[in-house]
Design a protein around this motif. Structure first.
Motif, PDB file in Angstrom:
ATOM      1  N   LEU A 147     -28.427  38.637 100.535  1.00 39.56           N
ATOM      2  CA  LEU A 147     -29.253  37.486 100.873  1.00 39.56           C
ATOM      3  C   LEU A 147     -28.940  36.388  99.866  1.00 39.56           C
ATOM      4  O   LEU A 147     -28.982  36.612  98.661  1.00 39.56           O
ATOM      5  N   TYR A 148     -28.626  35.192 100.372  1.00 43.75           N
ATOM      6  CA  TYR A 148     -28.295  34.057  99.516  1.00 43.75           C
ATOM      7  C   TYR A 148     -29.419  33.027  99.541  1.00 43.75           C
ATOM      8  O   TYR A 148     -30.044  32.797 100.585  1.00 43.75           O
ATOM      9  N   ARG A 149     -29.640  32.408  98.386  1.00 38.74           N
ATOM     10  CA  ARG A 149     -30.575  31.291  98.266  1.00 38.74           C
ATOM     11  C   ARG A 149     -29.774  30.099  97.737  1.00 38.74           C
ATOM     12  O   ARG A 149     -29.276  30.120  96.613  1.00 38.74           O
ATOM     13  N   ILE A 150     -29.644  29.068  98.567  1.00 38.41           N
ATOM     14  CA  ILE A 150     -28.794  27.928  98.248  1.00 38.41           C
ATOM     15  C   ILE A 150     -29.648  26.672  98.154  1.00 38.41           C
ATOM     16  O   ILE A 150     -30.279  26.264  99.135  1.00 38.41           O
ATOM     17  N   THR A 167     -22.340  35.367 108.469  1.00 35.67           N
ATOM     18  CA  THR A 167     -23.418  34.750 107.698  1.00 35.67           C
ATOM     19  C   THR A 167     -24.420  34.107 108.636  1.00 35.67           C
ATOM     20  O   THR A 167     -24.088  33.162 109.355  1.00 35.67           O
ATOM     21  N   LEU A 168     -25.647  34.624 108.628  1.00 39.85           N
ATOM     22  CA  LEU A 168     -26.722  34.115 109.467  1.00 39.85           C
ATOM     23  C   LEU A 168     -27.633  33.212 108.646  1.00 39.85           C
ATOM     24  O   LEU A 168     -28.151  33.628 107.607  1.00 39.85           O
ATOM     25  N   VAL A 169     -27.821  31.981 109.096  1.00 38.39           N
ATOM     26  CA  VAL A 169     -28.758  31.078 108.432  1.00 38.39           C
ATOM     27  C   VAL A 169     -30.174  31.459 108.860  1.00 38.39           C
ATOM     28  O   VAL A 169     -30.493  31.491 110.049  1.00 38.39           O
ATOM     29  N   VAL A 170     -31.011  31.756 107.879  1.00 36.52           N
ATOM     30  CA  VAL A 170     -32.381  32.184 108.141  1.00 36.52           C
ATOM     31  C   VAL A 170     -33.352  31.012 108.006  1.00 36.52           C
ATOM     32  O   VAL A 170     -34.326  30.904 108.743  1.00 36.52           O
ATOM     33  N   ALA A 171     -33.083  30.127 107.062  1.00 38.81           N
ATOM     34  CA  ALA A 171     -33.923  28.945 106.848  1.00 38.81           C
ATOM     35  C   ALA A 171     -33.057  27.868 106.219  1.00 38.81           C
ATOM     36  O   ALA A 171     -32.050  28.157 105.562  1.00 38.81           O
ATOM     37  N   GLY A 172     -33.454  26.599 106.395  1.00 35.04           N
ATOM     38  CA  GLY A 172     -32.652  25.515 105.860  1.00 35.04           C
ATOM     39  C   GLY A 172     -31.329  25.421 106.591  1.00 35.04           C
ATOM     40  O   GLY A 172     -31.250  25.642 107.799  1.00 35.04           O
ATOM     41  N   GLY A 173     -30.277  25.109 105.857  1.00 34.61           N
ATOM     42  CA  GLY A 173     -28.969  25.007 106.485  1.00 34.61           C
ATOM     43  C   GLY A 173     -27.874  24.775 105.470  1.00 34.61           C
ATOM     44  O   GLY A 173     -28.135  24.448 104.310  1.00 34.61           O
ATOM     45  N   VAL A 204     -34.516  24.417 101.005  1.00 32.32           N
ATOM     46  CA  VAL A 204     -33.654  25.472 100.467  1.00 32.32           C
ATOM     47  C   VAL A 204     -33.099  26.292 101.621  1.00 32.32           C
ATOM     48  O   VAL A 204     -33.791  26.571 102.606  1.00 32.32           O
ATOM     49  N   CYS A 205     -31.844  26.659 101.531  1.00 30.21           N
ATOM     50  CA  CYS A 205     -31.204  27.479 102.564  1.00 30.21           C
ATOM     51  C   CYS A 205     -31.242  28.953 102.159  1.00 30.21           C
ATOM     52  O   CYS A 205     -30.868  29.310 101.040  1.00 30.21           O
ATOM     53  N   PHE A 206     -31.718  29.784 103.070  1.00 31.85           N
ATOM     54  CA  PHE A 206     -31.617  31.232 102.920  1.00 31.85           C
ATOM     55  C   PHE A 206     -30.633  31.727 103.971  1.00 31.85           C
ATOM     56  O   PHE A 206     -30.750  31.367 105.147  1.00 31.85           O
TER      57      PHE A 206
END
Length: 230
Positions: A147-150, A167-173, A204-206
């Motif tokens: 899981l990435y937090r960008i 890579t699936l974008v869960v929130a943000g982009g 924030v992108c997750f």
């Protein structure tokens, strides 16, 4: 946010017009790798077309199961099944009662929330680059699941791939050389792809990443990676 370009799209990233695809059938039959099952379940919480495709596939699997010749149950099978259900319900209750230390994780889609909270409790976020953090998730798969937090405008170091990466974008982009990706979009990269994801301005992108081989950084990061032998 603009739609991602067609580059790298597959059944999980484009419209779910192949509801009877092998992907959904494998999920409905319980034969999909746990990493991809998590990816698909999480995406279904973000996209109605994927949710519909899963429902159709599960309905078909149910009909096929009902048509199959019933098998005789072994002695005590019903009791063992009820005990297992009780055990699973107890684990679910304990997980729900936990108060996550990282409040952001509580807003993740249901399928992703518990493994993310477990990973946070075990090791927490690991720094990768300025504004970039990641956690390795344990979902019972031999594939790499992270899981990435960008942070907005933060740049993931430019890299290639030893194999396939989903890579699936869960929130943000985030955006890269192939386009922009928002919640529910899936970026698919292979060994021939080199890219540098950048967090979109705003939230924030997750992002949930599943890959069958590690990243191969370029430039200075690549030299450091080779020196460390990673």
């Amino acid at each position: 946010m603009p739609e991602p370009r067609e580059h790298g799209r597959d059944a999980m990233s484009g419209p779910a017009n192949a509801a009877f695809s092998e992907l959904y059938s494998a999920y409905a039959a319980g034969r999909l790798d746990p990493a991809f099952a998590l990816l698909l379940e999480t995406q279904s919480m973000l996209r109605g077309d994927v949710r519909h495709a899963l429902a159709v596939s599960e309905t078909i699997s149910g009909v096929v199961l009902e048509m199959a010749e019933p098998a005789r149950m072994s002695a005590g099978a019903a009791t063992r099944a009820l005990d297992l259900i009780a055990q699973l319900e107890g684990e679910t209750g304990r997980a729900a009662s936990r108060q996550p230390e990282d409040r952001e994780l509580a807003d993740l889609p249901d399928p992703l929330r518990t493994p993310a909270q477990d990973a946070f409790a075990a090791a927490g976020w690991q720094g990768t680059a300025p504004g970039i953090r990641r956690m390795k998730l344990d979902v019972g798969s031999e594939l790499d699941v992270e899981l990435y937090r960008i942070q907005p405008n933060a740049r993931v170091p430019r890299h290639t791939h030893g194999g396939m990466e989903f890579t699936l974008v869960v929130a943000g982009g985030f955006s890269d050389e192939s386009g922009s990706y928002g919640p529910g979009d899936l970026a698919v990269k292979g060994p021939d792809d080199t890219h540098q994801p950048v967090g979109d301005p705003g939230d924030v992108c997750f992002a949930l990443a599943v890959r069958d081989s590690g990243l191969r950084f370029t430039g200075v990061m690549g030299m450091i990676q080779r020196v460390l032998g990673r």
